[in-house]
Scaffold this active site. Structure first.
Site, PDB file in Angstrom:
ATOM      1  N   LEU A 124      10.119 -47.066  11.846  1.00 29.95           N
ATOM      2  CA  LEU A 124       9.794 -46.472  10.682  1.00 29.95           C
ATOM      3  C   LEU A 124       9.858 -47.587   9.416  1.00 29.95           C
ATOM      4  O   LEU A 124       9.247 -47.625   8.496  1.00 29.95           O
ATOM      5  CB  LEU A 124      10.906 -45.406  10.364  1.00 29.95           C
ATOM      6  CG  LEU A 124      10.858 -44.816   8.986  1.00 29.95           C
ATOM      7  CD1 LEU A 124       9.492 -44.016   8.817  1.00 29.95           C
ATOM      8  CD2 LEU A 124      12.034 -44.024   8.216  1.00 29.95           C
ATOM      9  N   LYS A 141      14.806 -36.981   7.490  1.00 22.85           N
ATOM     10  CA  LYS A 141      14.571 -35.966   8.535  1.00 22.85           C
ATOM     11  C   LYS A 141      14.669 -36.483   9.850  1.00 22.85           C
ATOM     12  O   LYS A 141      14.278 -37.811  10.292  1.00 22.85           O
ATOM     13  CB  LYS A 141      13.558 -35.094   8.245  1.00 22.85           C
ATOM     14  CG  LYS A 141      12.183 -35.715   8.321  1.00 22.85           C
ATOM     15  CD  LYS A 141      11.191 -35.020   9.244  1.00 22.85           C
ATOM     16  CE  LYS A 141      11.275 -34.952  10.510  1.00 22.85           C
ATOM     17  NZ  LYS A 141      10.424 -35.528  11.434  1.00 22.85           N
ATOM     18  N   HIS A 184       8.377 -30.586   7.182  1.00 23.06           N
ATOM     19  CA  HIS A 184       6.867 -30.647   6.606  1.00 23.06           C
ATOM     20  C   HIS A 184       6.311 -29.364   6.464  1.00 23.06           C
ATOM     21  O   HIS A 184       5.650 -29.327   5.145  1.00 23.06           O
ATOM     22  CB  HIS A 184       6.231 -31.447   7.600  1.00 23.06           C
ATOM     23  CG  HIS A 184       6.849 -32.889   7.797  1.00 23.06           C
ATOM     24  ND1 HIS A 184       7.653 -33.429   7.259  1.00 23.06           N
ATOM     25  CD2 HIS A 184       6.697 -33.718   8.814  1.00 23.06           C
ATOM     26  CE1 HIS A 184       7.942 -34.724   7.539  1.00 23.06           C
ATOM     27  NE2 HIS A 184       7.298 -34.756   8.829  1.00 23.06           N
ATOM     28  N   TYR A 192     -12.365 -27.467  -0.149  1.00 24.33           N
ATOM     29  CA  TYR A 192     -13.529 -26.855  -0.337  1.00 24.33           C
ATOM     30  C   TYR A 192     -13.217 -25.412  -0.250  1.00 24.33           C
ATOM     31  O   TYR A 192     -12.410 -24.743   0.256  1.00 24.33           O
ATOM     32  CB  TYR A 192     -14.471 -27.224   0.637  1.00 24.33           C
ATOM     33  CG  TYR A 192     -14.055 -27.489   2.061  1.00 24.33           C
ATOM     34  CD1 TYR A 192     -13.354 -28.525   2.495  1.00 24.33           C
ATOM     35  CD2 TYR A 192     -14.236 -26.521   2.893  1.00 24.33           C
ATOM     36  CE1 TYR A 192     -12.920 -28.578   3.974  1.00 24.33           C
ATOM     37  CE2 TYR A 192     -14.060 -26.665   4.282  1.00 24.33           C
ATOM     38  CZ  TYR A 192     -13.335 -27.515   4.712  1.00 24.33           C
ATOM     39  OH  TYR A 192     -13.083 -27.752   5.950  1.00 24.33           O
ATOM     40  N   ASP A 252     -17.349 -28.391  -2.624  1.00 26.90           N
ATOM     41  CA  ASP A 252     -16.661 -29.227  -1.882  1.00 26.90           C
ATOM     42  C   ASP A 252     -15.968 -30.559  -2.805  1.00 26.90           C
ATOM     43  O   ASP A 252     -16.824 -31.053  -3.574  1.00 26.90           O
ATOM     44  CB  ASP A 252     -17.407 -29.968  -0.790  1.00 26.90           C
ATOM     45  CG  ASP A 252     -16.840 -31.024   0.030  1.00 26.90           C
ATOM     46  OD1 ASP A 252     -15.631 -31.025   0.041  1.00 26.90           O
ATOM     47  OD2 ASP A 252     -17.377 -31.527   1.111  1.00 26.90           O
ATOM     48  N   SER A 286     -14.284 -33.578  -1.900  1.00 29.60           N
ATOM     49  CA  SER A 286     -13.743 -34.805  -1.152  1.00 29.60           C
ATOM     50  C   SER A 286     -13.400 -36.080  -1.592  1.00 29.60           C
ATOM     51  O   SER A 286     -14.078 -36.445  -2.552  1.00 29.60           O
ATOM     52  CB  SER A 286     -14.914 -34.890  -0.060  1.00 29.60           C
ATOM     53  OG  SER A 286     -15.224 -33.969   0.788  1.00 29.60           O
TER      54      SER A 286
END
Ligand code: NDP
Ligand code: BG6
Length: 434
Positions: free
Chosen positions: A28, A168, A260, A372, A392, A394
């Site tokens: 990490l 975590k 999460h 979307y 949409d 994006s």
């Protein structure tokens, strides 16, 4: 609110900062933490004369060993983000890192660390300058307490703030989590503890609050009156990849769902907070958690991907789930009767994390963030036939040239600024295990 590059050294915006990364030799730290600090450094959030970084771990490494190992990851980061692409930046950044080797359970290591930190503080901040210390525990949870105790005993800053960052999982079940919380609570104030859930730093997750509460058209639709079900789907197209030792002890539910995905659920389901202050946001998330009903066994599906047991880091014969599908029900006025279907799996056909509703409003958290809405429209032509089409957004297409920050980068900046909005509070954690 715009971020000011000067408001970094301490929570008040001045002074000198020591960043101490425990577990600096680990996955990490190398892949996420140091590159995130590097990116902030390149963007001017960490002026060279105001920061020093210390890596601490047991591995017998020299400064140069660690810097060589990190160099590779900084270059990966630099490629992904044009602002960090300057190689001189990488060299200068690496020169700020000092590695200290020591055990986690023996005081000598911490005494040595303290001496090195103080040495740099005196050089850079002088005797009276303001300082802050940020301790990042990029370590297995099994050593959090011993490290916490030793920080408290030997390494606390006496002329400025101290913040301790934990990754975590914060325990395996309610009892172990409560025990960890209460022992850490005996060492540090809640304002000093930053429990990271990196999903809370993702662009599309942070967008949930804005989307929900800044668009009047959405507000009346966002309830049991118009929503049939909510699906929160996490799919990864790779398996444990050498992390089997850790993963097998926790399984998919504790690894990603309990933290999460439950955080995403809270942001989808919560009421509008009275303000954007950390306490107001966390109060609202807590209220959602308190309304979650017990899980029905008949609504749980568990599975394990074919090949999991071939990973040499996985114990032989393990039956730890790598896939889970769970239905959560929120018993309140807004959501009563609407199932929140949470699915998470490793080594599935593709990588995807998104929240989905029928008819169908999709928020794709990753990869390639998007939102979307599916509509039925007339198919262009002479007849009146219909087709499904999308409105949409994006992100990559709409916001060309804008680099979306990494979750860790954003959260690290929050820690430096003393903002706990996107971190998990103790009562929230306890309720999420309950
Ligand atoms: P690692 O297994 O790489 O451990 C980090 C470092 O801790 C190692 O380099 C090692 O350093 C030391 N260490 C490892 N095992 C032990 C042990 N049993 N006792 C004492 N020290 C040990 O873990 P990660 O870096 O992958 O993860 C660190 C934390 O971050 C964990 O809590 C993990 O759950 C969490 N996390 C990790 C993510 C990731 O992508 N890797 C993502 C999200 C959270 P040394 O031997 O040199 O002291
Ligand atoms: C970590 C889990 O917390 O999140 C991993 O321990 C998982 O198992 C990872 O792969 C997913 O994070 P991201 O940001 O890649 O979706």
């Amino acid at each position: 609110m715009l971020l000011s590059r000067s408001h970094i050294g301490t929570s008040k915006g001045e002074g000198y900062l020591s960043i101490i990364v425990f577990g600096a030799s680990g996955d990490l730290a190398k892949k996420k933490i140091f590159p995130a600090i590097f990116s902030l450094y390149c963007q001017g959030f960490l002026p060279h004369d105001k920061v020093q970084i210390f890596g601490y771990a047991r591995s017998a490494l020299t400064n140069n060993d660690l810097r060589d190992q990190l160099s590779r990851y900084l270059h990966v980061r630099a490629k992904a983000q044009p602002m960090t692409s300057s190689l001189p930046h990488a060299e200068r950044f690496l020169s700020l890192i000092t590695y200290i080797s020591g055990p986690y359970n023996v005081e000598e290591g911490y005494q040595k660390l303290e001496q090195v930190i103080v040495h740099h503080e005196m050089l850079r901040a002088g005797k009276d300058g303001q300082t802050g210390r940020l301790f990042y525990l990029a370590l297995p949870p099994s050593v959090y307490l011993q490290v916490g105790r030793n920080i408290k005993a030997y390494c606390m800053n006496t002329r400025g703030w101290n913040r301790v960052v934990l990754e975590k999982p914060f325990g395996k079940d309610l009892d172990s989590s409560n025990q960890l919380s209460s022992e850490l609570g005996g060492l540090f104030a809640e304002e000093q503890i930053y429990r990271i859930d990196h999903y809370l730093g993702k662009e599309a997750v942070q967008n949930l609050l804005v989307l929900r509460f800044s668009n009047r058209i959405i507000q009346p639709l966002w309830s049991r009156d118009h929503v049939d079900n909510v699906q929160i789907v996490f799919k990864e197209d790779f398996g444990t990849e050498g992390r089997g030792g850790y993963f097998d002890e926790y399984g998919i539910v504790r690894d990603v769902i309990q933290n999460h995905l439950v955080q995403v659920l809270c942001l989808i389901a919560m009421e509008k907070p009275a303000s954007l202050s950390p306490e107001c946001i966390r109060d609202e998330k807590l209220k959602v958690l308190k309304c979650v009903e017990g899980i029905r066994h008949s609504e749980v599906v568990l599975g394990q991907y074919d090949g999991y047991l071939d990973d040499p880091t996985v114990p032989k014969g393990s039956n730890t789930p790598t896939f889970a599908s769970i239905v959560l029900r929120i018993c309140n006025e807004r959501w009563d009767g609407v199932p929140f279907i949470i699915k998470a799996g490793k080594a599935l056909d593709r990588r995807k994390g998104q929240r989905r509703g029928r008819n169908e409003f999709v928020i794709r958290l990753q990869p390639a963030e998007a939102m979307y809405m599916k509509f039925t429209v007339k198919r262009p032509g002479l007849d009146m036939s219909t087709t499904q089409s999308e409105m949409d957004l994006s992100f990559l297409q709409r916001y060309k040239g804008i680099v979306i920050p990494e979750a860790y980068e954003r959260l690290f900046l929050d820690i430096m600024r003393g903002d706990q909005k996107h971190f998990v509070r103790r009562d929230e954690l306890e309720t999420s295990f309950g």
